[in-house]
Design a protein around this motif. Structure first.
Motif, PDB file in Angstrom:
ATOM      1  N   UNK A  67     -12.105  47.473  -4.914  1.00 25.15           N
ATOM      2  CA  UNK A  67     -11.052  48.152  -5.461  1.00 25.15           C
ATOM      3  C   UNK A  67     -10.530  49.421  -4.887  1.00 25.15           C
ATOM      4  N   UNK A  68      -9.287  49.532  -4.706  1.00 27.32           N
ATOM      5  CA  UNK A  68      -8.597  50.742  -3.819  1.00 27.32           C
ATOM      6  C   UNK A  68      -8.379  51.908  -4.851  1.00 27.32           C
ATOM      7  N   UNK A  69      -8.768  52.978  -4.867  1.00 24.82           N
ATOM      8  CA  UNK A  69      -8.466  54.279  -5.564  1.00 24.82           C
ATOM      9  C   UNK A  69      -7.663  55.257  -4.793  1.00 24.82           C
ATOM     10  N   UNK A  70      -6.486  55.447  -5.417  1.00 15.87           N
ATOM     11  CA  UNK A  70      -5.609  56.582  -4.636  1.00 15.87           C
ATOM     12  C   UNK A  70      -5.736  57.709  -5.605  1.00 15.87           C
ATOM     13  N   UNK A  71      -5.805  58.678  -5.262  1.00 15.13           N
ATOM     14  CA  UNK A  71      -6.007  60.138  -6.016  1.00 15.13           C
ATOM     15  C   UNK A  71      -4.918  61.094  -5.482  1.00 15.13           C
ATOM     16  N   UNK A  72      -3.802  61.296  -6.311  1.00  9.79           N
ATOM     17  CA  UNK A  72      -2.972  62.441  -5.637  1.00  9.79           C
ATOM     18  C   UNK A  72      -3.151  63.815  -6.465  1.00  9.79           C
ATOM     19  N   UNK A  73      -3.438  64.799  -5.671  1.00 14.44           N
ATOM     20  CA  UNK A  73      -3.736  65.951  -6.244  1.00 14.44           C
ATOM     21  C   UNK A  73      -2.299  66.945  -5.945  1.00 14.44           C
ATOM     22  N   UNK A 107      -2.451  49.723 -10.943  1.00 14.04           N
ATOM     23  CA  UNK A 107      -2.619  50.578 -12.085  1.00 14.04           C
ATOM     24  C   UNK A 107      -2.498  52.140 -11.962  1.00 14.04           C
ATOM     25  N   UNK A 108      -1.801  52.638 -13.196  1.00  9.76           N
ATOM     26  CA  UNK A 108      -1.832  54.153 -13.170  1.00  9.76           C
ATOM     27  C   UNK A 108      -3.069  54.590 -14.345  1.00  9.76           C
ATOM     28  N   UNK A 109      -3.947  55.297 -13.910  1.00 15.64           N
ATOM     29  CA  UNK A 109      -4.850  55.883 -14.805  1.00 15.64           C
ATOM     30  C   UNK A 109      -4.675  57.166 -15.455  1.00 15.64           C
ATOM     31  N   UNK A 110      -3.818  57.869 -14.927  1.00 15.12           N
ATOM     32  CA  UNK A 110      -3.377  58.999 -15.639  1.00 15.12           C
ATOM     33  C   UNK A 110      -3.958  60.374 -14.922  1.00 15.12           C
ATOM     34  N   UNK A 126      -4.784  56.339  -9.626  1.00 12.44           N
ATOM     35  CA  UNK A 126      -4.168  55.048  -9.459  1.00 12.44           C
ATOM     36  C   UNK A 126      -5.261  53.968  -9.106  1.00 12.44           C
ATOM     37  N   UNK A 127      -5.278  52.626  -9.289  1.00 15.95           N
ATOM     38  CA  UNK A 127      -6.058  51.923  -8.855  1.00 15.95           C
ATOM     39  C   UNK A 127      -5.531  50.383  -8.330  1.00 15.95           C
ATOM     40  N   UNK A 128      -5.877  49.759  -7.481  1.00 16.67           N
ATOM     41  CA  UNK A 128      -5.675  48.221  -7.136  1.00 16.67           C
ATOM     42  C   UNK A 128      -6.691  47.632  -6.747  1.00 16.67           C
ATOM     43  N   UNK A 129      -6.704  46.403  -7.442  1.00 21.26           N
ATOM     44  CA  UNK A 129      -8.039  45.348  -7.385  1.00 21.26           C
ATOM     45  C   UNK A 129      -7.567  44.409  -6.525  1.00 21.26           C
ATOM     46  N   UNK A 130      -8.339  44.031  -5.274  1.00 21.43           N
ATOM     47  CA  UNK A 130      -8.079  42.774  -4.370  1.00 21.43           C
ATOM     48  C   UNK A 130      -9.246  41.988  -4.528  1.00 21.43           C
ATOM     49  N   UNK A 131      -8.854  40.558  -4.424  1.00 19.79           N
ATOM     50  CA  UNK A 131      -9.983  39.610  -4.347  1.00 19.79           C
ATOM     51  C   UNK A 131     -10.786  39.647  -2.930  1.00 19.79           C
ATOM     52  N   UNK A 132     -11.592  38.582  -2.796  1.00 20.75           N
ATOM     53  CA  UNK A 132     -12.550  38.597  -1.605  1.00 20.75           C
ATOM     54  C   UNK A 132     -11.432  38.254  -0.344  1.00 20.75           C
ATOM     55  N   UNK A 133     -10.238  37.683  -0.546  1.00 17.45           N
ATOM     56  CA  UNK A 133      -9.156  37.197   0.313  1.00 17.45           C
ATOM     57  C   UNK A 133      -8.122  38.465   0.517  1.00 17.45           C
ATOM     58  N   UNK A 134      -8.416  39.645  -0.138  1.00 17.90           N
ATOM     59  CA  UNK A 134      -7.522  40.774  -0.048  1.00 17.90           C
ATOM     60  C   UNK A 134      -6.155  40.640  -0.623  1.00 17.90           C
ATOM     61  N   UNK A 135      -6.270  39.814  -1.546  1.00 17.96           N
ATOM     62  CA  UNK A 135      -4.858  39.900  -2.607  1.00 17.96           C
ATOM     63  C   UNK A 135      -4.966  40.342  -3.645  1.00 17.96           C
ATOM     64  N   UNK A 136      -3.943  41.156  -4.381  1.00 21.64           N
ATOM     65  CA  UNK A 136      -4.002  41.721  -5.450  1.00 21.64           C
ATOM     66  C   UNK A 136      -4.256  40.932  -6.513  1.00 21.64           C
ATOM     67  N   UNK A 137      -5.275  41.494  -7.412  1.00 21.01           N
ATOM     68  CA  UNK A 137      -5.616  40.439  -8.858  1.00 21.01           C
ATOM     69  C   UNK A 137      -5.556  41.653  -9.795  1.00 21.01           C
TER      70      UNK A 137
END
Length: 166
Positions: A67-73, A107-110, A126-137
Motif C-alpha cells: 500500500x502506498x500512502x500519500x499525505x499532503x499537508x 483513492x482519495x481518503x479525505x 491518498x492511497x494506492x494498492x499494488x499487487x506483488x508484481x507492483x501493478x495497481x489493484x
C-alpha cells in the motif's frame, strides 16, 4: 483528469518516488513545494509504503502487496500552521506520484489520518494498492479503515465508495 507531471516537476527540484523501482519503496519520501493556488501556502507531501497480506473473508479473496500512502499537508509557509487549500492541487500531487505505476488508480481518503479515519485539519490522504508484481489493484476491502473514494470520482465522475468490512 491526469496529473500534469511537467507542472509538478517545475514546482519542485525534488524528485518524486518511483513506485515501480525496487528502491522506490524506501520510507519515507518527502517533497516540499509552494502551492500555486494559495498565498503563502506550502505543500508538504509525504509518501510511505507498507506491505499488506490479508486473508480471505466472506466474498473477499485473499490479497497481498504494497500500500502506498500519500499525505499532503497544507501549511502556512511562515508559521507551519495548517492552512485551508482546496483539494485540486493536492490531488494533482497524489496523481503524479501514483502515475509512476498507474495513471488512473488511487483513492482519495479525505482530510483524515489514513490509518484511523480520524479527521485531520490541513491535510489530505491518498492511497494506492499494488499487487506483488507492483501493478495497481482495487483496494482489498479487508484493509479499509475509512471510506476510499476513487480519484476519478473526485474529478466529477460518479461517486462510489469502498465499504469497510467488519
Amino acid at each position: 483528469m491526469s496529473a500534469d507531471l511537467g507542472r509538478i516537476h517545475a514546482d519542485t527540484h525534488e524528485s518524486l518516488p518511483d513506485l515501480v523501482a525496487e528502491d522506490g519503496t524506501a520510507n519515507p519520501h518527502s517533497v516540499t513545494a509552494t502551492a500555486r493556488t494559495g498565498t503563502n501556502v506550502e505543500l508538504r507531501i509525504d509518501t510511505s509504503t507498507a506491505p499488506f497480506d490479508v486473508a480471505a473473508k466472506a466474498w473477499f479473496p485473499a490479497s497481498a502487496g504494497t500500500v502506498v500512502t500519500v499525505v499532503v499537508r497544507t501549511v502556512d509557509a511562515s508559521t507551519g500552521q495548517p492552512r485551508h487549500l482546496p483539494p485540486a492541487e493536492p490531488n494533482e500531487w497524489a496523481r503524479a506520484i501514483f502515475s509512476t505505476v498507474d495513471s488512473t488508480g488511487g483513492y482519495f481518503l479525505g482530510a483524515v489520518d489514513p490509518d484511523t479515519g480520524t479527521h485531520r485539519s490541513g491535510q489530505f490522504a491518498y492511497r494506492l494498492y499494488l499487487d506483488t508484481a507492483r501493478r495497481a489493484i482495487p483496494v482489498p476491502s479487508q484493509v479499509v479503515t475509512c471510506p476510499h473514494y476513487p480519484l476519478s470520482s473526485v474529478d466529477g465522475q460518479p461517486e462510489t465508495t469502498v465499504p469497510m468490512v467488519d
